[in-house]
Motif scaffolding. Structure first.
Motif, PDB file in Angstrom:
ATOM      1  N   UNK A   1       0.786  -1.234   0.000  1.00 14.45           N
ATOM      2  CA  UNK A   1       0.000   0.000   0.000  1.00 14.45           C
ATOM      3  C   UNK A   1       0.814   1.279   0.000  1.00 14.45           C
ATOM      4  N   UNK A   2       2.070   1.221   0.389  1.00  5.75           N
ATOM      5  CA  UNK A   2       2.879   2.438   0.382  1.00  5.75           C
ATOM      6  C   UNK A   2       3.741   2.508  -0.873  1.00  5.75           C
ATOM      7  N   UNK A   3       4.428   1.440  -1.186  1.00  6.36           N
ATOM      8  CA  UNK A   3       5.274   1.399  -2.368  1.00  6.36           C
ATOM      9  C   UNK A   3       4.453   0.894  -3.560  1.00  6.36           C
ATOM     10  N   UNK A   4       3.506   1.644  -3.938  1.00  8.76           N
ATOM     11  CA  UNK A   4       2.598   1.224  -4.993  1.00  8.76           C
ATOM     12  C   UNK A   4       3.001   1.863  -6.325  1.00  8.76           C
ATOM     13  N   UNK A   5       3.168   1.094  -7.355  1.00 10.95           N
ATOM     14  CA  UNK A   5       3.581   1.612  -8.671  1.00 10.95           C
ATOM     15  C   UNK A   5       2.402   2.199  -9.430  1.00 10.95           C
ATOM     16  N   UNK A   6       1.824   3.293  -8.949  1.00  9.79           N
ATOM     17  CA  UNK A   6       0.581   3.794  -9.514  1.00  9.79           C
ATOM     18  C   UNK A   6       0.755   4.268 -10.952  1.00  9.79           C
ATOM     19  N   UNK A   7       1.908   4.884 -11.256  1.00 13.02           N
ATOM     20  CA  UNK A   7       2.133   5.329 -12.635  1.00 13.02           C
ATOM     21  C   UNK A   7       2.200   4.126 -13.563  1.00 13.02           C
ATOM     22  N   UNK A   8       2.904   3.087 -13.137  1.00 20.02           N
ATOM     23  CA  UNK A   8       3.011   1.871 -13.943  1.00 20.02           C
ATOM     24  C   UNK A   8       1.643   1.213 -14.130  1.00 20.02           C
ATOM     25  N   UNK A   9       0.820   1.245 -13.085  1.00 21.95           N
ATOM     26  CA  UNK A   9      -0.532   0.675 -13.175  1.00 21.95           C
ATOM     27  C   UNK A   9      -1.372   1.465 -14.174  1.00 21.95           C
ATOM     28  N   UNK A  10      -1.235   2.794 -14.147  1.00 23.97           N
ATOM     29  CA  UNK A  10      -1.958   3.624 -15.114  1.00 23.97           C
ATOM     30  C   UNK A  10      -1.575   3.288 -16.542  1.00 23.97           C
ATOM     31  N   UNK A  11      -0.278   3.140 -16.780  1.00 23.08           N
ATOM     32  CA  UNK A  11       0.200   2.778 -18.118  1.00 23.08           C
ATOM     33  C   UNK A  11      -0.302   1.385 -18.505  1.00 23.08           C
ATOM     34  N   UNK A  12      -0.281   0.463 -17.542  1.00 23.95           N
ATOM     35  CA  UNK A  12      -0.758  -0.902 -17.806  1.00 23.95           C
ATOM     36  C   UNK A  12      -2.233  -0.906 -18.177  1.00 23.95           C
ATOM     37  N   UNK A  13      -3.022  -0.064 -17.474  1.00 25.52           N
ATOM     38  CA  UNK A  13      -4.442   0.050 -17.793  1.00 25.52           C
ATOM     39  C   UNK A  13      -4.670   0.545 -19.210  1.00 25.52           C
ATOM     40  N   UNK A  14      -3.846   1.503 -19.625  1.00 27.17           N
ATOM     41  CA  UNK A  14      -3.945   2.030 -20.997  1.00 27.17           C
ATOM     42  C   UNK A  14      -3.605   0.943 -22.009  1.00 27.17           C
ATOM     43  N   UNK A  15      -2.492   0.253 -21.790  1.00 25.94           N
ATOM     44  CA  UNK A  15      -2.066  -0.791 -22.722  1.00 25.94           C
ATOM     45  C   UNK A  15      -3.100  -1.914 -22.811  1.00 25.94           C
ATOM     46  N   UNK A  16      -3.664  -2.275 -21.660  1.00 22.31           N
ATOM     47  CA  UNK A  16      -4.689  -3.320 -21.634  1.00 22.31           C
ATOM     48  C   UNK A  16      -5.879  -2.941 -22.503  1.00 22.31           C
ATOM     49  N   UNK A  17      -6.370  -1.729 -22.341  1.00 26.27           N
ATOM     50  CA  UNK A  17      -7.574  -1.319 -23.060  1.00 26.27           C
ATOM     51  C   UNK A  17      -7.306  -0.989 -24.523  1.00 26.27           C
ATOM     52  N   UNK A  18      -6.126  -0.502 -24.827  1.00 27.51           N
ATOM     53  CA  UNK A  18      -5.764  -0.313 -26.239  1.00 27.51           C
ATOM     54  C   UNK A  18      -5.680  -1.666 -26.930  1.00 27.51           C
TER      55      UNK A  18
END
Length: 273
Positions: free
Chosen positions: A99-116
């Motif tokens: 919960x503290x060391x969360x790769x939120x930017x990487x998750x955002x990019x992953x979400x984009x790649x998944x939906x593209x």
């Protein structure tokens, strides 16, 4: 939330009738799911699945089990698939997501790649790339198997095309009603956003959607569940779902942040120091 869940159950029973909700003698579950023929099929299935995850995260096992049962009874294949995928994701990832060391930017990019990637698959699908495989392995035409989505998506893509800036919000609905099409919405929010708002807005919106809602594994699981629903219906226009989505997400965020406060006797409190 419990009172909202009870109200939703009552609404479900009133909507479909007691005989449809509780009469399952000689029911072939696999066949009924395969052909989407549940007598109690209801849009409330999406909301029931959402509450199922909420109660799971709250440790309310009886309500979680009730939610799972009602999700199946309410018969929406998209909701059932989303619940199963969400459960698998949560079980596999909860031990590795800090919960503290969360790769939120990487998750955002992953979400984009998944939906593209999903948009690309939809493009291939509507171009007939999987028609033969579906007919051979499932025994149904693509349009029948997807309950009319195949021809619907093909019509929208061929009419609007994929562009950078889109054709304007609501264009899909306007086109379908103008053509007197049997359906008034694309039954796919991911495709709808991409066509109507363009690839640029689609990428930005998807990134923000994942970035904001990835503070912890529970919030991220709800996002994944909702993303799968986006692929099978237009849940974004269901006020009752989106209202509860935001309430559930805020409730989970608040609960998880409280656990991390000093003096809360949890394993992650030391990470804040």
């Amino acid at each position: 939330m419990i009172f909202m869940f009870i109200g939703m159950i009552l609404a479900f029973i009133l909507q479909k009738g007691i005989s449809n909700v509780f009469n399952y003698q000689n029911l072939d579950v696999i066949s009924t799911l395969f052909y989407s023929r549940f007598s109690a099929e209801s849009e409330l299935a999406y909301l029931i699945g959402l509450f199922t995850f909420y109660f799971l995260f709250k440790g309310k096992s009886k309500l979680t089990l009730l939610g799972l049962i009602l999700t199946i009874i309410s018969g929406k294949r998209g909701a059932i698939a989303a619940v199963v995928a969400g459960l698998i994701f949560f079980i596999m990832m909860k031990r590795f997501y800090y919960p503290i060391r969360r790769p939120r930017f990487l998750i955002g990019i992953s979400g984009v790649l998944l939906n593209v990637g999903i948009i690309f698959l939809i493009f291939l699908f509507t171009n007939g790339e999987f028609d033969n495989w579906i007919r051979v392995n499932i025994g149904l035409p693509s349009n029948t198997f997807t309950n009319g989505r195949y021809l619907l998506w093909k019509l929208l893509i061929e009419h609007f095309h994929f562009t950078m800036l889109g054709v304007g919000t609501g264009s899909s609905h306007h086109l379908l009603t103008t053509l007197n099409y049997p359906l008034e919405n694309p039954l796919n929010d991911i495709l709808k956003i991409c066509l109507e708002n363009g690839l640029i807005i689609f990428v930005i919106w998807t990134f923000i959607f994942y970035y904001i809602n990835s503070k912890n594994i529970k919030n991220l699981t709800i996002v994944l569940y909702t993303n799968i629903l986006f692929l099978s219906t237009n849940v974004l226009i269901y006020f009752f779902y989106m209202l509860c989505f935001y309430l559930v997400q805020m409730g989970i965020m608040y609960s998880e942040e409280q656990k991390l406060l000093p003096g809360k006797n949890n394993l992650h409190a030391k990470r804040i120091v």
